[in-house]
Write an enzyme that holds these catalytic residues in place. Structure first.
Site, PDB file in Angstrom:
ATOM      1  N   ASP A   2     -22.844   2.523  22.628  1.00  0.00           N
ATOM      2  CA  ASP A   2     -22.323   2.997  23.917  1.00  0.00           C
ATOM      3  C   ASP A   2     -22.944   4.338  24.269  1.00  0.00           C
ATOM      4  OD1 ASP A   2     -20.807   4.268  21.804  1.00  0.00           O
ATOM      5  OD2 ASP A   2     -19.309   4.883  23.273  1.00  0.00           O
ATOM      6  N   GLU A  55     -17.920   5.108  20.453  1.00  0.00           N
ATOM      7  CA  GLU A  55     -18.029   6.454  19.859  1.00  0.00           C
ATOM      8  C   GLU A  55     -17.818   7.528  20.907  1.00  0.00           C
ATOM      9  OE1 GLU A  55     -19.791  10.170  18.332  1.00  0.00           O
ATOM     10  OE2 GLU A  55     -20.341   9.081  20.130  1.00  0.00           O
ATOM     11  N   ARG A 114     -12.598  22.033  19.513  1.00  0.00           N
ATOM     12  CA  ARG A 114     -13.504  21.646  18.418  1.00  0.00           C
ATOM     13  C   ARG A 114     -12.952  22.272  17.154  1.00  0.00           C
ATOM     14  NH1 ARG A 114     -17.352  17.551  19.910  1.00  0.00           N
ATOM     15  NH2 ARG A 114     -17.340  17.770  22.156  1.00  0.00           N
TER      16      ARG A 114
END
Ligand code: BES
Ligand code: ZN
Length: 442
Positions: free
Chosen positions: A77, A142, A317
């Protein structure tokens, strides 16, 4: 003359397999089917496994006792191609300029994935066999956080049992420099919606008497950092594992990161958490980012209105040993504490992925480094990356397998952006890398 396998890569690139877009659902499936067929032509057994989202492709050679089992992971993807008008050539029509292939997915991840497929193709043509038991796992989700892959791993532990997972979906520090990535940041996403009046209002008639959702959303965004860039969510840094001395030293030898990042980003200056270098901030420190903010009037000219709602989209993150669920809970509590009860706040917690760290000096890490040295020569760069591959820590947790990350993406590959590109040279190098890697891991 095109190098062997290039035509196949160009064919794969033409599928607009944008996983986040329901309009591209059939294209994404067609892409998986094409790959299944391509792997079948290698004599592998290749099965598509349906999920509530996009299919998972598993392919294997004949597994023999006494051989190492290597699982090769990649994703078919891609991210959306928008904004389309910034592409010099159409986003899903691969175009070669100056030795680079321009197309959405060229680097992330179809070019790197097909380099492995081409490596297998050449090894099988030369030896009619691979040196290892090989399991290929290609997924189509993903770029949306791999929501269906962890349950798939848990349900298919035997099918996917392996000694090591190999991935090419990370960067190289510079062209021709073999790069071993031993750590990835994790991720946690959140969307907050601020709701005020039940209808949009005339800002002259009602302004001053009720809270403006746009102002409140801006307040949320501004509450995330101190003026120097430290994250202000209480407890955010509690579980952060400090950098190791050897990596801080190793990263200093990689050249002038400040100058490179200024040049790549076009930013007027660097900005970030005090006490850390630019690379340390990107690779080994956690962040809070506003990925989107909106509300009110977005059209041409002015409009005197108080929009009834506004939103911010955030992602964090994360680094070892932060826990995405714990961070989302802390973020939600922090955001709620920012707003007086003059608006209401809806918080939607999004997808998460664990951070990852392995020892690059382990026996297995050294084997992977030898494959890089054989492919590229010279010194190998040992780095972490700021990006996330959400499933990688699950390979360790569920399959008990370490994952050396041997990436082929250049710093200026424009992944996720217009004019994404991949050098043909890296495709050829990746083909060799796959062959050396399987030999070394065997
Ligand atoms: N290939 C990237 C991850 C990556 C990027 C690793 C740069 C190292 C350097 C991957 O396809 C990706 O973009 N992952 C997303 C995951 C997210 C959508 C859950 C990311 O990092 O934003
Ligand atoms: Zn990506």
């Amino acid at each position: 003359m095109n190098p062997p396998g290039l035509e196949d890569l160009l064919t794969l690139l033409r599928f607009p397999s944008v996983s986040t877009s329901s309009a591209h659902r059939d294209d994404t499936r067609a892409c998986a089917l094409w790959l299944q067929n391509r792997l079948t032509t290698l004599g592998l057994t290749a099965d598509l496994h349906e999920t509530p989202g996009h299919p998972i492709l598993v392919a294997k050679n004949k597994h023999l006792p006494g051989r190492r089992t290597v699982l090769l992971y990649g994703h078919y993807d891609v991210q959306p191609a928008e904004p389309l008008n910034e592409w010099l050539t159409p986003a899903f029509e691969p175009t070669i300029r100056d030795g680079r292939i321009y197309c959405r997915g060229a680097t992330d991840n179809k070019g790197q994935l097909m380099a492995h497929v081409q490596g297998l193709t050449e090894t099988l043509a030369q030896h009619s066999d691979l040196p290892v038991n090989l399991t290929i796992l290609f997924e189509g989700e993903e770029e949306i956080g791999s929501p269906n892959l962890k349950p798939f791993l848990e349900a298919h532990r035997d099918l996917l049992a392996c000694d090591v997972v190999a991935i090419s979906d990370t960067g190289m520090v510079a062209p021709g420099v073999g790069t071993f990535t031993y750590g990835l940041r994790g991720i946690a996403c959140l969307e907050a919606k601020v709701r005020g009046p039940s209808i949009d209002l005339h800002s002259g008639i009602f302004g001053g008497a009720i809270a403006n959702p746009c102002t409140m959303a801006a307040r949320l965004a501004a509450s995330l950092h101190d003026p120097e860039g430290r994250v202000l969510i209480p407890g955010f840094y509690d579980d952060v594992r400090p950098l190791q001395d050897w990596e801080r030293t190793a990263w200093q030898t990689l050249g002038d990161g400040d100058a490179e990042t200024l040049a790549l980003t076009g930013s007027p200056a660097l900005f970030g958490e005090p006490g850390y270098t630019e690379r340390e901030r990107r690779w080994a420190r956690p962040t809070a980012e506003v990925n989107g903010i909106g509300g009110g009037y977005q059209g041409e000219g002015s409009k005197t209105v108080i929009g009834k709602e506004a939103f911010i989209k955030l992602s964090f993150r994360l680094v070892p040993d932060q826990d995405p669920a714990k961070i989302l809970a802390a973020a939600e509590a922090h955001l709620r504490a920012q707003l007086p009860p003059v608006v209401s706040l809806d918080i939607h917690l999004g997808h998460t992925g664990q951070p990852y760290l392995m020892d690059p000096h382990s026996t297995l890490g050294q084997a992977a480094q030898r494959a890089l040295t054989k492919t590229f020569g010279g010194q190998i760069a040992l780095i972490r990356e700021g990006g996330s591959i959400p499933i990688v820590q699950a390979f360790a947790d569920v399959l008990h397998a370490p994952t050396p990350l041997l990436g082929l993406a250049l710093p200026d590959c424009q992944a996720h952006a217009p004019n994404e590109n991949f050098p043909i040279e890296n495709f050829i190098a990746g083909t060799r890398l796959n062959q050396y890697l399987l030999e070394e891991l065997a």
